[in-house]
Motif scaffolding. Structure first.
Motif, short mmCIF file in Angstrom:
data_model
loop_
_atom_site.label_atom_id
_atom_site.label_comp_id
_atom_site.label_asym_id
_atom_site.label_seq_id
_atom_site.Cartn_x
_atom_site.Cartn_y
_atom_site.Cartn_z
N PRO A 79 0.81 -1.14 -0.03
CA PRO A 79 0.17 -0.17 -0.18
C PRO A 79 0.75 1.34 -0.01
O PRO A 79 0.34 2.17 0.25
N TRP A 80 2.04 1.25 -0.32
CA TRP A 80 2.93 2.31 -0.06
C TRP A 80 3.01 3.33 -1.35
O TRP A 80 3.41 4.53 -1.29
N VAL A 81 2.29 2.95 -2.47
CA VAL A 81 2.28 3.96 -3.52
C VAL A 81 0.65 4.17 -3.52
O VAL A 81 -0.06 3.39 -3.55
N GLY A 82 0.23 5.59 -3.41
CA GLY A 82 -1.11 5.96 -3.31
C GLY A 82 -1.49 6.78 -4.54
O GLY A 82 -2.81 7.09 -4.58
N ALA A 83 -0.71 7.07 -5.56
CA ALA A 83 -1.21 7.79 -6.53
C ALA A 83 -0.03 7.82 -7.82
O ALA A 83 1.28 7.76 -7.52
N MET A 84 -0.78 7.74 -9.05
CA MET A 84 0.19 7.75 -10.28
C MET A 84 -0.48 8.65 -11.19
O MET A 84 -1.63 8.63 -11.60
N PHE A 85 0.47 9.51 -11.87
CA PHE A 85 -0.20 10.62 -12.80
C PHE A 85 0.83 10.23 -14.16
O PHE A 85 2.05 10.32 -14.08
N VAL A 86 -0.11 10.14 -14.94
CA VAL A 86 0.54 9.73 -16.31
C VAL A 86 1.28 11.05 -16.93
O VAL A 86 0.57 12.19 -17.09
N TRP A 87 2.30 11.06 -17.55
CA TRP A 87 3.02 12.08 -18.31
C TRP A 87 2.68 11.76 -19.69
O TRP A 87 3.45 10.89 -20.30
N ASN A 88 1.70 12.63 -20.48
CA ASN A 88 0.77 13.28 -20.20
C ASN A 88 -0.37 13.26 -20.89
O ASN A 88 -0.55 12.38 -21.82
N LEU A 89 -1.41 13.94 -20.69
CA LEU A 89 -2.75 14.11 -21.39
C LEU A 89 -2.60 14.72 -22.87
O LEU A 89 -2.99 14.15 -23.85
N ASN A 90 -2.39 15.99 -22.88
CA ASN A 90 -2.85 16.84 -24.04
C ASN A 90 -1.52 17.48 -24.55
O ASN A 90 -1.95 18.55 -25.24
N PHE A 91 -0.39 17.65 -24.32
CA PHE A 91 0.59 18.49 -24.42
C PHE A 91 1.03 18.43 -25.76
O PHE A 91 1.42 19.41 -26.55
N ALA A 92 0.46 17.40 -26.84
CA ALA A 92 0.40 17.18 -28.24
C ALA A 92 -0.22 18.26 -28.84
O ALA A 92 0.10 18.73 -29.91
N ILE A 93 -1.39 18.90 -28.27
CA ILE A 93 -2.07 19.71 -28.90
C ILE A 93 -1.58 21.28 -29.17
O ILE A 93 -1.47 21.46 -30.08
N PRO A 94 -1.11 21.88 -28.12
CA PRO A 94 -0.47 22.99 -28.07
C PRO A 94 1.01 23.18 -28.98
O PRO A 94 1.11 23.79 -29.82
N TRP A 95 1.71 21.71 -28.96
CA TRP A 95 3.05 21.84 -29.63
C TRP A 95 2.65 21.68 -31.10
O TRP A 95 3.27 22.13 -32.06
N ALA A 96 1.54 20.99 -31.61
CA ALA A 96 1.14 20.94 -32.86
C ALA A 96 0.72 22.31 -33.49
O ALA A 96 1.26 22.82 -34.75
N TYR A 97 -0.06 22.90 -32.49
CA TYR A 97 -0.42 24.22 -32.91
C TYR A 97 0.87 25.43 -33.14
O TYR A 97 1.05 26.13 -33.90
N GLN A 98 2.01 24.99 -32.27
CA GLN A 98 3.06 25.74 -32.55
C GLN A 98 4.04 25.30 -33.58
O GLN A 98 5.21 25.90 -33.86
N GLY A 99 3.83 24.21 -34.32
CA GLY A 99 4.32 23.80 -35.31
C GLY A 99 5.60 22.70 -35.20
O GLY A 99 6.14 22.22 -36.11
N ASN A 100 5.31 22.35 -34.03
CA ASN A 100 6.45 20.90 -33.68
C ASN A 100 5.70 19.84 -32.81
O ASN A 100 5.77 19.55 -31.86
N PRO A 101 4.91 19.06 -33.78
CA PRO A 101 4.26 18.11 -33.27
C PRO A 101 5.16 16.98 -32.71
O PRO A 101 4.33 16.00 -31.95
N LEU A 102 6.35 16.80 -33.01
CA LEU A 102 7.27 15.63 -32.58
C LEU A 102 8.06 16.19 -31.37
O LEU A 102 9.16 15.67 -31.17
N HIS A 103 7.74 17.32 -30.85
CA HIS A 103 8.58 17.69 -29.50
C HIS A 103 8.43 16.61 -28.39
O HIS A 103 7.30 15.71 -28.32
N GLU A 104 9.39 16.33 -27.80
CA GLU A 104 9.38 15.34 -26.59
C GLU A 104 8.15 15.30 -25.85
O GLU A 104 7.53 14.04 -25.38
#
Length: 597
Positions: free
Chosen positions: A546-571
């Motif tokens: 029971p020693w891990v209580g939370a997990m947050f995936v990196w990430n949900l939606n960062f592809a959307i702004p990066w594509a808008y900025q012209g770099n859909p392949l940013h890490e």
């Protein structure tokens, strides 16, 4: 001396009290939620975990295993027998029942937040007319307690020394009787005993091991057997089913930018909910909100909090980057710690009940997070502040946050996984965690411990050197592996903080990208990203319970702004679970299908 054998009287007294005994109940509206920190220690001996404030009380009780015993139930709500109609959250142990007293939270270091139930008093009810329970006069030798008109002596049994060595008044309460002889129902033998408000002591002078010459009643077991035969809280369970609070599934997300051509905040929130991962970690820069005059411009953060609250999504706000006037862009100067505390206190007050957790800084073992630039060339500039400096900053904000919102969870910044040990680049995460853990102020000013594991090009079950990843690169150091979490957990255990829950506030695997330093992602397919991410979630939820209580995936939606900025392949886009057009990648569908419990 005459022996009084009173088995029958004990049984009569027990029967007489059955109607008064507390009744298990569903949660009552008047019982507040348990306050953080959330922590757990699982005991395979009974298939139960001591959790939260109950564990803290257990840990602070001298000879806890002997005095309180193992936990034998999960927490549940039960009516008080000393205050009928009043309900408390309780947890049963072999020799005691502990109960939360929310009215005492936040006072005297929470010393009286969890108290022992008056089990001895209940056991003694109806015996007031027996000679041993009759009040006695003060003999003038310092052994008499005016509160109950009884003495506590070392003759014939050395109960006084035992009482003093093992927690005294807080653990046992005042004496309710004098010493007398009584038959033990388990073995039929007669022993010297004495009753206390919370316990019964029994002397076994012929026991060869002196540690067991004074035994305590198994009062928790006794009352479980008599009154809780059908209560599911007493059913043994696995570690995975013994969490101190429900497991937290979440995403890191970009919720700022509503009104721009690319952002649709409510769509992002809905996608998180639809994946049954209803927590979002959003980073906020202190420097963007608080100016030198002292004014705070909450601006779009108000809208983010309102939209998340309206959608039923819980928020973890990660706060970074001090204003220039406070010593930024890294951590604040020491003389500005109070300003940071004031800012965080005002944030917690403004968003009380709507922001559920605050993470203080991000990857503080990296130099670029303290005055450098983490977005350029893998991170440049800055210098790692010492762990003690970080803990002092954490302590400066913990109190103001708790004063404004006692239910808010304060998470420590998550060191990034690295074996580098240069203050101008980074300090090893295991070493930085060790330095935090040995600082007494850390335990007192944190509710959960943030960590960021590696991953690179290694499946989540692999680990150097016994089960290495495929290589040839990012293979020959434990820093490159998701299971690096096990190393940092071992450091916490070795330094007395193994009971605190770990929150993995970033984890994931990159795919094809064009960012230097993230070339490993070019060898990871969308299908592998999905498989590895879900497997990591499974490890954290079940293998590390029971020693891990939370997990947050990196990430949900960062592809959307990066594509808008012209770099859909940013890490950052490559780690995402959504495509630039908001359509789901295989990893999103896999996470959505993963059973959450």
């Amino acid at each position: 001396m005459a022996r009084r054998i009173i088995v029958a009287l004990v049984l009569v007294a027990m029967m007489a009290t059955m109607l008064a005994w507390p009744r298990p109940s569903v949660a009552q509206p008047s019982v507040p939620n348990t306050f953080p920190p959330f922590q757990a220690r699982y005991f395979s001996e009974t298939g139960q975990a001591a959790v939260n404030g109950f564990l803290e009380k257990w840990r602070n009780t001298p000879n806890a295993l002997f005095v309180l015993g193992f936990p034998i139930s999960a927490p549940f709500i039960e009516e008080s027998f000393t205050n009928p109609g009043q309900y408390y959250r309780v947890q049963y142990f072999e020799r005691a029942v502990l109960e939360e007293h929310p009215e005492n939270f936040g006072q005297q270091g929470n010393r009286f937040y969890v108290l022992g139930r008056l089990m001895g008093q209940q056991l003694a009810r109806g015996r007031e007319n027996e000679a041993a329970f009759q009040p006695v006069g003060n003999p003038g030798d310092g052994t008499w307690f005016a509160e109950t008109n009884h003495t506590l002596r070392n003759s014939p049994a050395p109960f006084r020394d035992f009482w003093q060595r093992n927690g005294g008044l807080e653990v046992f309460g005042y004496p309710l009787s004098e010493q007398f002889q009584e038959v033990n129902q388990a073995d039929g033998q007669t022993y010297w005993v004495q009753y206390f408000e919370r316990q019964r002591m029994e002397w076994h002078p012929n026991q060869p091991d002196p540690r067991y010459r004074i035994l305590l009643g198994l009062l928790g077991n006794e009352y479980r057997d008599k009154f809780h035969s059908n209560n599911p809280a007493f059913t043994p369970r696995s570690a995975a089913d013994s969490l101190p609070q429900p497991f937290i599934y979440g995403f890191n997300a970009h919720l700022y930018g509503q009104g721009t051509a690319w952002q649709d905040r409510n769509r992002a929130l809905t996608l998180a909910k639809n994946a049954n991962m209803p927590w979002i970690r959003q980073q906020v820069r202190w420097r963007d909100l608080h100016d030198r005059s002292g004014a705070i411009y909450w601006a779009e953060l108000d809208d983010i909090v309102a939209d998340a609250s309206n959608q039923g999504v819980k928020l973890l706000i990660s706060v970074v980057s001090a204003p220039d006037w406070a010593g930024g862009p890294g951590m604040p100067r020491r003389e500005n710690f109070a300003d940071f505390g004031s800012f965080m206190g005002q944030m917690a007050a403004r968003y009380r009940g709507r922001v559920h957790a605050y993470q203080i800084w991000n990857e503080q073992n990296r130099a670029c997070e303290n005055g450098g630039d983490c977005a350029s060339a893998g991170g440049t500039g800055g210098r790692v502040a010492s762990a003690d400096y970080y803990v002092d900053m954490l302590a400066a904000v913990y109190g103001p946050i708790k004063a404004a919102d006692p239910n808010a969870i304060v998470v420590s910044g998550a060191p990034t996984s690295t074996e580098t040990n240069r203050a101008d680049i980074a300090i090893s995460d295991t070493e930085f965690v060790r330095q935090m853990a040995i600082n007494p102020r850390f335990r007192a000013n944190v509710d959960a411990i943030g960590l960021h594991p590696g991953g690179q090009y290694n499946p989540p079950d692999t680990m150097w050197p016994d089960n290495p990843g495929p290589g040839p690169n990012w293979r020959n150091s434990r820093e490159f592996y998701f299971r690096r979490i096990e190393d940092t957990r071992n450091v916490l255990v070795a330094n007395g903080m193994g009971d605190y829950q770990i929150w993995i506030t970033e984890f994931g695997w990159a795919t094809t990208n064009n960012t230097p330093g993230y070339e490993y992602g070019n060898r990871i397919s969308f299908e592998q990203q999905a498989e590895w991410t879900v497997r990591a979630l499974e490890i954290g939820r079940y293998n590390w319970a029971p020693w891990v209580g939370a997990m947050f995936v990196w990430n949900l939606n960062f592809a959307i702004p990066w594509a808008y900025q012209g770099n859909p392949l940013h890490e950052q886009a490559a780690f995402g679970v959504l495509n630039p057009d908001w359509s789901p990648r295989p990893v999103y569908n896999a996470l959505q299908s993963f059973p959450k419990r």
